[in-house]
Design an enzyme around this catalytic site. Structure first.
Site, PDB file in Angstrom:
ATOM      1  NE  ARG A  76    -111.944 -49.353  87.001  1.00 41.52           N
ATOM      2  CZ  ARG A  76    -112.832 -50.341  87.126  1.00 41.52           C
ATOM      3  NH1 ARG A  76    -114.076 -50.075  87.488  1.00 41.52           N
ATOM      4  NH2 ARG A  76    -112.495 -51.598  86.910  1.00 41.52           N
ATOM      5  NE  ARG A 145    -118.538 -48.824  89.807  1.00 46.25           N
ATOM      6  CZ  ARG A 145    -118.000 -49.992  89.444  1.00 46.25           C
ATOM      7  NH1 ARG A 145    -117.297 -50.087  88.332  1.00 46.25           N
ATOM      8  NH2 ARG A 145    -118.179 -51.065  90.179  1.00 46.25           N
ATOM      9  CE  LYS A 209    -119.862 -53.477  88.397  1.00 45.69           C
ATOM     10  NZ  LYS A 209    -118.911 -54.232  87.586  1.00 45.69           N
ATOM     11  CE  LYS A 211    -119.942 -50.255  84.763  1.00 43.16           C
ATOM     12  NZ  LYS A 211    -119.249 -51.357  84.087  1.00 43.16           N
ATOM     13  CB  CYS A 431    -111.445 -57.307  79.634  1.00 50.65           C
ATOM     14  SG  CYS A 431    -111.096 -59.054  79.836  1.00 50.65           S
ATOM     15  CB  CYS A 437    -108.921 -59.707  86.046  1.00 48.20           C
ATOM     16  SG  CYS A 437    -110.672 -59.863  86.444  1.00 48.20           S
ATOM     17  CB  CYS A 476    -114.626 -64.039  83.058  1.00 45.48           C
ATOM     18  SG  CYS A 476    -115.254 -62.505  83.760  1.00 45.48           S
ATOM     19  CB  CYS A 480    -114.522 -55.790  81.494  1.00 44.74           C
ATOM     20  SG  CYS A 480    -114.993 -56.333  83.147  1.00 44.74           S
TER      21      CYS A 480
HETATM   22 FE1  SRM Z   1    -115.346 -54.546  84.549  1.00 45.40          FE
HETATM   23  C1  SRM Z   1    -115.349 -56.423  87.332  1.00 45.40           C
HETATM   24  C2  SRM Z   1    -112.025 -54.401  84.671  1.00 45.40           C
HETATM   25  C3  SRM Z   1    -115.453 -52.141  82.223  1.00 45.40           C
HETATM   26  C4  SRM Z   1    -118.581 -55.396  83.791  1.00 45.40           C
HETATM   27  N1  SRM Z   1    -113.979 -55.275  85.852  1.00 45.40           N
HETATM   28  C5  SRM Z   1    -114.206 -56.002  86.983  1.00 45.40           C
HETATM   29  C6  SRM Z   1    -112.906 -56.169  87.779  1.00 45.40           C
HETATM   30  C7  SRM Z   1    -112.805 -55.042  88.743  1.00 45.40           C
HETATM   31  C8  SRM Z   1    -112.724 -57.547  88.441  1.00 45.40           C
HETATM   32  C9  SRM Z   1    -113.161 -57.698  89.881  1.00 45.40           C
HETATM   33  O1  SRM Z   1    -114.321 -57.367  90.206  1.00 45.40           O
HETATM   34  O2  SRM Z   1    -112.348 -58.168  90.664  1.00 45.40           O
HETATM   35  C10 SRM Z   1    -111.879 -56.022  86.615  1.00 45.40           C
HETATM   36  C11 SRM Z   1    -110.475 -55.576  87.001  1.00 45.40           C
HETATM   37  C12 SRM Z   1    -109.453 -56.160  86.074  1.00 45.40           C
HETATM   38  C13 SRM Z   1    -108.123 -55.534  86.145  1.00 45.40           C
HETATM   39  O3  SRM Z   1    -107.175 -56.226  86.574  1.00 45.40           O
HETATM   40  O4  SRM Z   1    -107.966 -54.380  85.742  1.00 45.40           O
HETATM   41  C14 SRM Z   1    -112.648 -55.164  85.663  1.00 45.40           C
HETATM   42  N2  SRM Z   1    -114.009 -53.410  83.734  1.00 45.40           N
HETATM   43  C15 SRM Z   1    -112.669 -53.550  83.829  1.00 45.40           C
HETATM   44  C16 SRM Z   1    -111.936 -52.667  82.851  1.00 45.40           C
HETATM   45  C17 SRM Z   1    -110.600 -52.146  83.367  1.00 45.40           C
HETATM   46  C18 SRM Z   1    -111.754 -53.465  81.551  1.00 45.40           C
HETATM   47  C19 SRM Z   1    -110.795 -52.912  80.551  1.00 45.40           C
HETATM   48  O5  SRM Z   1    -110.040 -53.724  80.044  1.00 45.40           O
HETATM   49  O6  SRM Z   1    -110.808 -51.720  80.236  1.00 45.40           O
HETATM   50  C20 SRM Z   1    -113.010 -51.603  82.605  1.00 45.40           C
HETATM   51  C21 SRM Z   1    -112.938 -50.463  83.571  1.00 45.40           C
HETATM   52  C22 SRM Z   1    -114.010 -49.464  83.293  1.00 45.40           C
HETATM   53  C23 SRM Z   1    -113.909 -48.206  84.078  1.00 45.40           C
HETATM   54  O7  SRM Z   1    -112.996 -47.448  83.811  1.00 45.40           O
HETATM   55  O8  SRM Z   1    -114.786 -47.944  84.905  1.00 45.40           O
HETATM   56  C24 SRM Z   1    -114.271 -52.407  82.872  1.00 45.40           C
HETATM   57  N3  SRM Z   1    -116.795 -53.844  83.329  1.00 45.40           N
HETATM   58  C25 SRM Z   1    -116.598 -52.912  82.362  1.00 45.40           C
HETATM   59  C26 SRM Z   1    -117.700 -52.894  81.449  1.00 45.40           C
HETATM   60  C27 SRM Z   1    -117.805 -52.046  80.187  1.00 45.40           C
HETATM   61  C28 SRM Z   1    -118.463 -50.736  80.419  1.00 45.40           C
HETATM   62  O9  SRM Z   1    -118.788 -50.373  81.545  1.00 45.40           O
HETATM   63  O10 SRM Z   1    -118.685 -50.041  79.429  1.00 45.40           O
HETATM   64  C29 SRM Z   1    -118.599 -53.845  81.908  1.00 45.40           C
HETATM   65  C30 SRM Z   1    -119.909 -54.264  81.216  1.00 45.40           C
HETATM   66  C31 SRM Z   1    -120.982 -53.246  81.335  1.00 45.40           C
HETATM   67  C32 SRM Z   1    -121.770 -53.488  82.581  1.00 45.40           C
HETATM   68  O11 SRM Z   1    -121.366 -53.018  83.629  1.00 45.40           O
HETATM   69  O12 SRM Z   1    -122.779 -54.185  82.490  1.00 45.40           O
HETATM   70  C33 SRM Z   1    -118.024 -54.428  83.092  1.00 45.40           C
HETATM   71  N4  SRM Z   1    -116.786 -55.709  85.494  1.00 45.40           N
HETATM   72  C34 SRM Z   1    -118.022 -55.983  84.978  1.00 45.40           C
HETATM   73  C35 SRM Z   1    -118.669 -56.939  85.825  1.00 45.40           C
HETATM   74  C36 SRM Z   1    -120.079 -57.541  85.617  1.00 45.40           C
HETATM   75  C37 SRM Z   1    -121.128 -56.683  86.197  1.00 45.40           C
HETATM   76  C38 SRM Z   1    -122.472 -57.326  86.122  1.00 45.40           C
HETATM   77  O13 SRM Z   1    -123.449 -56.625  85.924  1.00 45.40           O
HETATM   78  O14 SRM Z   1    -122.583 -58.537  86.276  1.00 45.40           O
HETATM   79  C39 SRM Z   1    -117.745 -57.244  86.859  1.00 45.40           C
HETATM   80  C40 SRM Z   1    -117.954 -58.223  88.022  1.00 45.40           C
HETATM   81  C41 SRM Z   1    -118.783 -57.643  89.113  1.00 45.40           C
HETATM   82  O15 SRM Z   1    -119.103 -56.460  89.141  1.00 45.40           O
HETATM   83  O16 SRM Z   1    -119.148 -58.437  89.969  1.00 45.40           O
HETATM   84  C42 SRM Z   1    -116.575 -56.459  86.598  1.00 45.40           C
HETATM   85 FE1  SF4 Z   2    -111.801 -59.623  84.496  1.00 46.84          FE
HETATM   86 FE2  SF4 Z   2    -113.847 -60.783  83.337  1.00 46.84          FE
HETATM   87 FE3  SF4 Z   2    -113.705 -58.138  83.405  1.00 46.84          FE
HETATM   88 FE4  SF4 Z   2    -112.078 -59.471  81.862  1.00 46.84          FE
HETATM   89  S1  SF4 Z   2    -114.306 -59.442  81.660  1.00 46.84           S
HETATM   90  S2  SF4 Z   2    -111.470 -57.815  83.264  1.00 46.84           S
HETATM   91  S3  SF4 Z   2    -111.691 -61.308  83.001  1.00 46.84           S
HETATM   92  S4  SF4 Z   2    -113.941 -59.445  85.160  1.00 46.84           S
END
Ligand code: SRM
Ligand code: SF4
Length: 567
Positions: A76, A145, A209, A211, A431, A437, A476, A480
């Site tokens: 990323r 981030r 993290k 943001k 997502c 993922c 899930c 994201c």
């Molecule tokens: Fe996310 C984890 C993809 C934006 C909340 N996110 C993940 C992981 C890395 C899975 C993992 O931990 O193994 C995913 C990788 C999937 C893949 O194969 O690419 C993943 N997140 C993404 C992306 C690529 C989704 C997308 O389709 O665009 C986004 C990348 C953003 C970036 O460029 O930095 C992405 N993730 C977000 C957002 C939206 C945002 O930030 O505006 C959120 C919700 C906002 C927030 O953070 O509260 C988000 N991702 C999570 C979480 C839950 C965090 C939490 O507070 O519980 C996880 C799981 C974790 O961190 O344990 C996670």
């Molecule tokens: Fe993976 Fe869940 Fe984030 Fe979708 S919402 S990319 S399934 S961690």
């Protein structure tokens, strides 16, 4: 409340002993016996912008054949506000074809991801990104981030100013460790203990993290209230006078664990532009010092705030700043998502927003996205801007280049959104989910096209196909694609089944609410059809779908994150 007597989580110990994020990553990369890295290194790699994954489509078959999972890595980028040059685009395109799965993926935080990079190519890919004067530092991990920012260039010079502040914020919270440069760019390590310090983060960085997002009203196209720290630019007489400060947004939660919940940020005051870096530093400092370092599920800033109370937070911030934030200034959000198609600015430059489903740029039988955009990058003299809705703006195009770009779009069958596109398709987010993922419980990116194909005729029948409706799909509950801000949201529960959430606010100022649990796609369509028909018949003039559902008491209004599961 954070239990300060609880033992620190294993991740904290790992960060502490990692020698500022070095761990044994170099050794793990050199180990040719496996496609994976050591478990500790997989965690540390996140701070370098990479996640270890495996192809989940092949997992069972490989297990049957007694093979290790097919490991590969997600990379990323950090790309403030999603801005890159055509030269950078070309370099990323080249890397995607050489080392990744021949696709570039625009994320919901305005940056690119590569998927499917094998361990042996990880270093060359990250080095290649750096050669394009881009990087991946702190794109993942317990750190600030990628900073997202409203970036439509055609609006006004204020937007450039806001973007510049976003860059400064991003730079301020970069880690200082040289580990990244040693591991990926062969910078020599000075013998002995690394001499550096992390003056802001310390050895254990943040509990989780963090943001930051910056919005410019009336556009809430970055979902400012989903950010740990949201800044709302206040523009008076065409000049940026400062920012309203919103704290404690976040989406992630766990099914059936009501101690976890999405939460919207709350506006706690206003600061001048020249104060914003110090304000951000003190706010992140509070989370660094008080965030829960024992239970990672409870470690986001939103829980620190809810546990201790907003009054405590304001007092702590005042003490650290040595002054009190001014009262918040008035602002109104009326727009969300992206405006699609061509638009001309006051200087006569053109800007084209392309709607890219799930942000996936790859060549398919229907559309040569990757090739077509490469050809465009070769002649484009402006820049590219990624949006937080996974779309792309080809920005700053001269009249002369516009016709050439249009010809290339046609040649490579890249669709330009027009009045015939449905509002739901233009604004849908999903997502990544399967197959990369590791946390996905259901499909998301791969199920979105089919879902839209089924919803569009229903919307057309109801006369609502031109209406913007915010649809969000995730595999899930981690959130994201910011699903809890979807007027309609599907959140993966198990293979082929989703929880259906309804009723978020159109401009990202109200969470949605669980409507039905564990539905198949057929059941979802069956639930949505009568609601959409009802909406077509009985909505008030201009009433968004989410507001309609609340007014009709289909779902209750959720005012606070803590009430998300309750009502
Ligand atoms: Fe996310 C984890 C993809 C934006 C909340 N996110 C993940 C992981 C890395 C899975 C993992 O931990 O193994 C995913 C990788 C999937 C893949 O194969 O690419 C993943 N997140 C993404 C992306 C690529 C989704 C997308 O389709 O665009 C986004 C990348 C953003 C970036 O460029 O930095 C992405 N993730 C977000 C957002 C939206 C945002 O930030 O505006 C959120 C919700 C906002 C927030 O953070 O509260 C988000 N991702 C999570 C979480 C839950 C965090 C939490 O507070 O519980 C996880 C799981 C974790 O961190 O344990 C996670
Ligand atoms: Fe993976 Fe869940 Fe984030 Fe979708 S919402 S990319 S399934 S961690």
């Amino acid at each position: 409340m954070t239990n300060t007597t609880s033992p620190l989580s294993e991740d904290e110990a790992l960060k502490q002993r990692s020698r500022y994020l070095r761990g044994s990553i170099v050794e793990s990369l050199a180990d040719a016996a496996t496609g994976a890295v050591a478990a500790d290194d997989a965690k540390l790699l996140k701070f370098h912008g990479s996640y270890q994954q495996d192809d989940r489509d092949l997992r069972n078959e490989r297990q049957r054949q007694k093979l290790e999972p097919l490991h590969s890595f997600l990379i990323r980028l950090r790309m403030t506000g999603g801005v890159c040059t055509p030269e950078q685009w070309l370099q990323l395109d080249k890397l995607a074809r050489k080392y990744a799965n021949a696709s570039l993926r625009i994320t919901t935080r305005q940056t690119f991801q590569f998927h499917g990079v094998y361990k042996r190519n990880l270093k060359a890919t990250i080095a290649g990104i750096n050669h394009a004067l881009l990087n991946t530092i702190g794109a993942c991990g317990d750190i600030n981030r990628n900073v997202v920012c409203h970036n439509n260039p055609y609006l006004s010079p204020v937007h450039q100013e806001v973007y510049d502040w976003s860059r400064r914020l991003s730079d301020l919270f970069l880690p200082k460790t040289r580990a990244y440069y040693e591991i990926w760019l062969d910078e020599k390590q000075i013998a002995g203990t690394p001499p550096e310090e992390e003056p802001f983060y310390g050895k254990t960085f943040l509990p989780r993290k963090f943001k930051i997002g910056v919005a410019v009203p009336p556009y809430n196209d970055i979902d400012v209230f989903a950010q740990d720290l949201g800044l709302i630019a206040i523009v008076e007489q065409d000049a940026l006078v400062g920012f309203n400060v919103s704290v404690g947004g976040g989406m992630g939660m766990t099914h059936s664990d009501t101690s976890t919940y999405p939460r919207l940020g709350e506006v706690v005051g206003f600061c001048l532009p020249e104060q914003v870096l110090a304000v951000a530093e003190q706010i992140i400092g509070i989370q660094r010092d008080f965030g829960d370092r024992s239970v990672r599920k409870h470690a986001r800033f939103k829980y620190t705030l809810d546990d201790r109370g907003i009054a405590w937070f304001k007092g702590e911030l005042d003490t650290r700043l040595g002054y009190t934030l001014e009262p918040a200034r008035p602002y109104v959000f009326t727009e969300s998502g992206d405006r699609a198609g061509w638009v001309k600015d006051k200087q006569g430059q053109w800007h084209l927003t392309l709607s890219i489903l799930s942000g996936r740029i790859k060549d398919t039988e229907e559309t040569a996205w990757l090739t077509g955009l490469r050809k465009i990058a070769k002649i484009h003299e402006g820049d590219f801007r990624l949006t937080a809705s996974q779309n792309l703006i080809i920005a700053n195009v001269s009249k002369h280049k516009k016709s050439k770009i249009q010809a290339l779009l046609k040649e490579y069958r890249i669709p330009v959104p027009d009045d015939h596109w449905s509002g739901i398709r233009l604004h849908a987010l999903s997502c990544v989910a399967l197959p990369t993922c590791g946390l996905a419980m259901a499909e998301s990116e791969r199920s979105l096209p089919g879902l839209l194909d089924r919803l569009e005729p229903i919307l057309k029948q109801a006369g609502m196909d031109r209406q913007t409706i915010h649809l969000r799909v995730t595999g899930c509950p981690n959130g994201c694609a910011r699903p809890y801000l979807g007027e309609i949201a599907l959140v993966g529960k198990s293979p082929g089944r989703y929880n259906l959430y309804l009723g978020a606010g159109f401009t990202g100022e109200r969470l949605n609410k669980l409507y039905k649990e564990s539905l198949t796609e057929d059941e979802i369509i069956a639930e949505l059809k009568p609601l959409i028909e009802h909406y077509g018949k009985d909505r008030l003039d201009g009433e968004p779908f989410g507001d309609f559902l609340i007014r009709q008491k289909i779902v209750p209004e959720v005012k606070f994150g803590r009430e998300f599961h309750a009502l």
